[in-house]
Write a protein that holds these residues in place. Structure first.
Motif, mmCIF file in Angstrom:
data_model
loop_
_atom_site.group_PDB
_atom_site.id
_atom_site.type_symbol
_atom_site.label_atom_id
_atom_site.label_comp_id
_atom_site.label_asym_id
_atom_site.label_seq_id
_atom_site.Cartn_x
_atom_site.Cartn_y
_atom_site.Cartn_z
ATOM 1 N N HIS A 1 -5.797 -13.861 -2.940
ATOM 2 C CA HIS A 1 -4.517 -13.970 -2.248
ATOM 3 C C HIS A 1 -3.339 -13.928 -3.226
ATOM 4 O O HIS A 1 -2.442 -14.764 -3.209
ATOM 5 C CB HIS A 1 -4.472 -15.235 -1.386
ATOM 6 N N SER A 2 -3.366 -12.927 -4.091
ATOM 7 C CA SER A 2 -2.296 -12.711 -5.060
ATOM 8 C C SER A 2 -1.496 -11.473 -4.638
ATOM 9 O O SER A 2 -1.935 -10.337 -4.826
ATOM 10 C CB SER A 2 -2.879 -12.515 -6.464
ATOM 11 N N PHE A 3 -0.332 -11.714 -4.059
ATOM 12 C CA PHE A 3 0.470 -10.611 -3.525
ATOM 13 C C PHE A 3 0.854 -9.608 -4.599
ATOM 14 O O PHE A 3 0.784 -8.403 -4.378
ATOM 15 C CB PHE A 3 1.727 -11.151 -2.840
ATOM 16 N N GLU A 4 1.278 -10.067 -5.768
ATOM 17 C CA GLU A 4 1.733 -9.164 -6.824
ATOM 18 C C GLU A 4 0.619 -8.201 -7.247
ATOM 19 O O GLU A 4 0.845 -7.004 -7.411
ATOM 20 C CB GLU A 4 2.274 -9.941 -8.021
ATOM 21 N N LYS A 5 -0.582 -8.731 -7.434
ATOM 22 C CA LYS A 5 -1.724 -7.881 -7.817
ATOM 23 C C LYS A 5 -2.025 -6.860 -6.724
ATOM 24 O O LYS A 5 -2.221 -5.682 -6.990
ATOM 25 C CB LYS A 5 -2.980 -8.728 -8.053
ATOM 26 N N TYR A 6 -2.072 -7.344 -5.498
ATOM 27 C CA TYR A 6 -2.420 -6.479 -4.369
ATOM 28 C C TYR A 6 -1.358 -5.406 -4.147
ATOM 29 O O TYR A 6 -1.661 -4.224 -4.026
ATOM 30 C CB TYR A 6 -2.595 -7.322 -3.103
ATOM 31 N N PHE A 7 -0.083 -5.821 -4.077
ATOM 32 C CA PHE A 7 0.980 -4.884 -3.719
ATOM 33 C C PHE A 7 1.194 -3.807 -4.774
ATOM 34 O O PHE A 7 1.553 -2.678 -4.442
ATOM 35 C CB PHE A 7 2.300 -5.619 -3.441
ATOM 36 N N ALA A 8 0.952 -4.125 -6.040
ATOM 37 C CA ALA A 8 1.118 -3.123 -7.097
ATOM 38 C C ALA A 8 0.220 -1.900 -6.826
ATOM 39 O O ALA A 8 0.635 -0.748 -7.029
ATOM 40 C CB ALA A 8 0.768 -3.728 -8.456
ATOM 41 N N ILE A 9 -0.976 -2.114 -6.309
ATOM 42 C CA ILE A 9 -1.890 -1.012 -6.016
ATOM 43 C C ILE A 9 -1.653 -0.478 -4.613
ATOM 44 O O ILE A 9 -1.709 0.733 -4.382
ATOM 45 C CB ILE A 9 -3.367 -1.451 -6.204
ATOM 46 N N HIS A 10 -1.354 -1.362 -3.659
ATOM 47 C CA HIS A 10 -1.055 -0.934 -2.288
ATOM 48 C C HIS A 10 0.079 0.081 -2.285
ATOM 49 O O HIS A 10 0.042 1.071 -1.546
ATOM 50 C CB HIS A 10 -0.692 -2.157 -1.439
ATOM 51 N N SER A 11 1.080 -0.142 -3.121
ATOM 52 C CA SER A 11 2.241 0.761 -3.146
ATOM 53 C C SER A 11 1.889 2.140 -3.688
ATOM 54 O O SER A 11 2.595 3.113 -3.446
ATOM 55 C CB SER A 11 3.387 0.141 -3.936
ATOM 56 N N ILE A 12 0.778 2.253 -4.423
ATOM 57 C CA ILE A 12 0.297 3.574 -4.883
ATOM 58 C C ILE A 12 -0.386 4.297 -3.710
ATOM 59 O O ILE A 12 -0.187 5.493 -3.501
ATOM 60 C CB ILE A 12 -0.697 3.414 -6.055
ATOM 61 N N ILE A 13 -1.170 3.541 -2.954
ATOM 62 C CA ILE A 13 -1.922 4.128 -1.838
ATOM 63 C C ILE A 13 -0.995 4.464 -0.671
ATOM 64 O O ILE A 13 -1.145 5.502 -0.039
ATOM 65 C CB ILE A 13 -3.025 3.156 -1.349
ATOM 66 N N VAL A 14 -0.054 3.583 -0.399
ATOM 67 C CA VAL A 14 0.889 3.788 0.706
ATOM 68 C C VAL A 14 2.310 3.736 0.150
ATOM 69 O O VAL A 14 2.968 2.701 0.214
ATOM 70 C CB VAL A 14 0.711 2.697 1.811
ATOM 71 N N PRO A 15 2.759 4.844 -0.443
ATOM 72 C CA PRO A 15 4.114 4.827 -1.023
ATOM 73 C C PRO A 15 5.183 4.717 0.060
ATOM 74 O O PRO A 15 4.962 5.101 1.210
ATOM 75 C CB PRO A 15 4.209 6.160 -1.764
ATOM 76 N N SER A 16 6.337 4.173 -0.313
ATOM 77 C CA SER A 16 7.452 4.005 0.643
ATOM 78 C C SER A 16 7.952 5.333 1.134
ATOM 79 O O SER A 16 8.000 6.304 0.492
ATOM 80 C CB SER A 16 8.597 3.261 -0.010
#
Length: 198
Positions: free
Chosen positions: A183-198
């Motif tokens: 449950h570490s948002f920073e770790k998760y979101f850093a990779i999530h943003s690669i998979i689902v870019p804005s």
């Protein structure tokens, strides 16, 4: 930035739960349906976006193992509890451990007069896994594998291929999964943003 804020709000959602050991399991483990005083119930907050196998290790370590130890029962041989034996139910219905906790709560818990029923009271079992109703052998590793399969499917639906997920380095995949599990948002979101870019 708006996408990150929305995802972070979803990420921060928590559900208070109350766990009680099933009476039949208590009798089998402890030779009594009455649990020792400090172990009648176990309370914890779980992330809505998390999966049940990611919390069972903590439940076992902080509640089940100390309960058995205090009762003078060694956790060896046939009395040993493995994380893959743990399953939960709500109102007699086994919980699908491969669904996010928040989805399970929303699907199964009815509101009374618009008020949520909290804490969410769940029965924990360590015996007689309902093989016909749940995918057997829930574990952290199996949940991690299933999550990767799910995001590949989502990537294919979104983009017509799994290229974004498949192009992730192994270290990025591990960071994504570690972020989800811990449950570490920073770790998760850093990779999530690669998979689902804005």
């Amino acid at each position: 930035m708006e996408q990150r804020t929305t995802i972070q709000k979803l990420w921060n959602g928590m559900i208070p739960i109350e766990l009680q050991l099933a009476a039949a399991d208590a009798i089998e483990l402890l030779a009594s349906a009455v649990l020792p005083d400090p172990f009648q119930s176990f309370y914890m907050l779980i992330p809505r976006i998390n999966y049940l196998p990611f919390i069972t290790g903590r439940v076992k370590e902080q509640w089940l193992d100390p309960m058995l130890e205090l009762s003078g029962i060694r956790t060896m041989d046939d009395k040993a509890i493995k994380e893959s034996d743990i399953w939960l139910e709500f109102n007699g219905q086994p919980l699908k451990w491969h669904y996010p906790a928040g989805l399970l709560y929303d699907m199964l818990v009815s509101n009374v007069d618009g008020e949520p029923l909290l804490p969410w009271s769940l029965t924990l079992h360590v015996r007689k896994f309902p093989v016909g109703k749940l995918i057997p052998q829930p574990s952290t590793q199996l949940m991690r594998d299933m999550f990767m399969a799910m995001i590949k499917e989502a990537d294919f639906i979104r983009n017509g291929s799994t290229k974004r997920v498949m192009d992730l380095a192994k270290s990025d995949q591990m960071q994504l999964l570690d972020g989800l599990e811990r449950h570490s948002f920073e770790k998760y979101f850093a990779i999530h943003s690669i998979i689902v870019p804005s």
